[in-house]
Design an enzyme around this catalytic site. Structure first.
Site, short mmCIF file in Angstrom:
data_model
loop_
_atom_site.label_atom_id
_atom_site.label_comp_id
_atom_site.label_asym_id
_atom_site.label_seq_id
_atom_site.Cartn_x
_atom_site.Cartn_y
_atom_site.Cartn_z
N LYS A 32 0.81 -1.22 0.00
CA LYS A 32 0.00 0.00 0.00
C LYS A 32 0.84 1.27 0.00
O LYS A 32 0.46 2.26 -0.62
CB LYS A 32 -1.02 0.01 1.13
CG LYS A 32 -0.50 -0.13 2.53
CD LYS A 32 -1.67 -0.19 3.52
CE LYS A 32 -1.19 -0.40 4.95
NZ LYS A 32 -0.64 -1.76 5.16
N ASN A 86 -1.73 7.02 6.61
CA ASN A 86 -0.85 6.06 7.28
C ASN A 86 0.59 6.18 6.78
O ASN A 86 1.45 5.41 7.16
CB ASN A 86 -1.37 4.64 7.05
CG ASN A 86 -0.76 3.62 7.99
OD1 ASN A 86 -0.71 3.83 9.19
ND2 ASN A 86 -0.28 2.52 7.43
N HIS A 111 -1.74 -8.52 11.99
CA HIS A 111 -2.40 -7.97 13.18
C HIS A 111 -3.36 -8.97 13.82
O HIS A 111 -4.42 -8.59 14.33
CB HIS A 111 -3.15 -6.68 12.84
CG HIS A 111 -2.29 -5.65 12.18
ND1 HIS A 111 -1.20 -5.06 12.80
CD2 HIS A 111 -2.33 -5.10 10.93
CE1 HIS A 111 -0.63 -4.20 11.98
NE2 HIS A 111 -1.28 -4.21 10.84
#
Length: 433
Positions: free
Chosen positions: A115, A138, A183
């Site tokens: 990303k 981010n 995560h």
């Protein structure tokens, strides 16, 4: 939205938290800040008249709030936040505040891997086409800080954590590049993580999906285009002579030989970027210019050093299994590959790596919190406490044609301040060879 005289509690300092505080103060809100760290960074930059509570979550402050702006690093499932939600307090993130204010088109990008590369490449495409482009979220600067300038278009990298508390995003084009385990210490399972990612498609004008990854698709998508190697609206064509072309629908867009990015994973990144840019109406001239000029990001499969016929590759940004899998897929090494693995795996299942690393020419040097787990995947593995110890053991074995690859499949925070610091130390050690 009006925030004047609203009681708003901001959780988390740092760059993003400070950007939230600054924004809310301009809106004349009553702001308080909580940070669960005893000594958070950014306290010296916090306005003196803003109350600060550190070391824990102040439940009373949370219940007295009209709105809580939560740090992406803190889960909404945290009991104190759930108590506030049950009492009717609104809980949002900085991206939600941004989306409520932004009045220019937003290109939104998420995914387990790639990303940052795609966000940066799309931003370069927009700039090269003459658009004043704000890139953040981010990556780079906090999204709210972008509102301080008059941009024509925004390109945002968004994490699953940020998307959890975002409700007003209406992207002109948006993508979930891929979904692989990451995560897992925060989410119930892979589907829980995936659903957080899929929120990026809500109300978007053009959804860009990965035809090779069914987890990037959602039933609610109305207007979609796809990218993939063989099957997609944006795809890779291999000619009889072995040369390859980036294709946009049925038309050749750019020979891969003319792009600076290399490797199969970057070919997929380029296809996704083209689809996002065209979906946002960015001119083809700008898209082509960026593809020819953009050389990739630091710490993302970056040649750190080359000497005595040995290549040292810094892929420290590979903080999850999927990213390391992408680095290894199709990797050509003339000699032996010395692979550095380890760190904090965030509860991930490492088994997908086993098939790729159990090759006669691959030797794994594992370290850090989950190094033992990784070392058990291959008979040709050794376990060390630190990355430096592992590199010291590799150095005497190196021969012409070999590659040393740091692609750890883990986060860095068990032993380093960031993946950037891990990559910088690797690069320093490489140059000491």
């Amino acid at each position: 939205m009006h925030y004047q005289n609203k009681n708003i509690t901001v959780i988390g300092l740092g760059k993003t938290g400070l950007s939230v505080v600054d924004f809310l103060l301009t809106k004349q809100a009553n702001v308080r800040v909580i940070d669960t760290r005893a000594n958070p960074t950014g306290t010296d930059k916090l306005a003196a008249n803003v109350p600060l509570h550190t070391g824990s979550l102040n439940q009373q402050w949370l219940l007295e709030s009209d709105i809580i702006v939560i740090s992406p690093g803190l889960a909404v499932k945290t009991p104190e936040i759930q108590t506030a939600l049950s009492a009717g307090v609104e809980v949002i993130g900085d991206i939600e505040l941004f989306c409520r204010e932004a009045n220019k088109p937003i290109i939104a990008i998420t995914g387990s891997n790639g990303k940052s590369t795609v966000t940066s490449l799309v931003a370069e495409m927009a700039k090269a086409s003459g658009l004043k482009t704000g890139m953040g979220g981010n990556i780079g600067i906090p999204a709210l800080s972008l509102l301080n300038d008059d941009y024509d278009i925004y390109v945002l990298e968004l994490s699953s954590f940020q998307l959890e508390t975002t409700y007003s995003l209406k992207a002109i084009s948006a993508t979930v590049l891929n979904v692989t385990e990451d995560h897992m210490d925060r989410y119930v399972d892979l589907e829980d993580y995936r659903q957080a990612k899929l929120r990026i498609y809500e109300n978007c004008q053009t959804a860009v999906i990965n035809s090779e990854d069914p987890l990037t698709m959602a039933e609610s998508i109305k207007n979609a285009v796809s990218f993939g190697e063989d099957n997609g609206d944006y795809w890779l064509k291999t000619e009889a002579d072995g040369s390859q072309l980036l294709m946009a629908h049925d038309s050749p867009f750019l020979p891969c030989s003319e792009a600076r990015l290399t490797g199969r994973h970057n070919q997929m990144n380029m296809l996704a970027a083209i689809a996002l840019a065209q979906g946002a109406g960015i001119k083809n001239t700008g898209i082509l210019t960026a593809l020819r000029e953009f050389g990739g990001l630091a710490h993302r499969f970056q040649l750190a050093h080359e000497a005595n016929g040995v290549s040292w590759i810094n892929d420290s940004k590979a903080t999850n299994v999927g990213s390391t899998v992408a680095a290894l897929n199709g990797l050509q090494v003339a000699g032996k590959l010395y692979l550095l693995l380890g760190g904090d795996g965030k509860g991930a299942d490492f088994s997908e790596l086993a098939a790729l690393i159990n090759e006669s020419h691959i030797y794994c040097y594992c370290f850090g919190r989950d190094g033992k787990q990784l070392a058990e995947l291959s008979a040709q593995s050794q376990l060390f406490d630190t990355m430096e110890q592992a590199i010291d053991a590799i150095r005497p074995r190196l021969e012409v044609g070999d590659m040393v690859l740091l692609s750890p499949a883990c986060a860095s925070l068990d032993q380093f301040s960031s993946f950037e610091q891990r990559g910088e130390i690797f690069t320093h050690l490489a140059k000491c060879s």
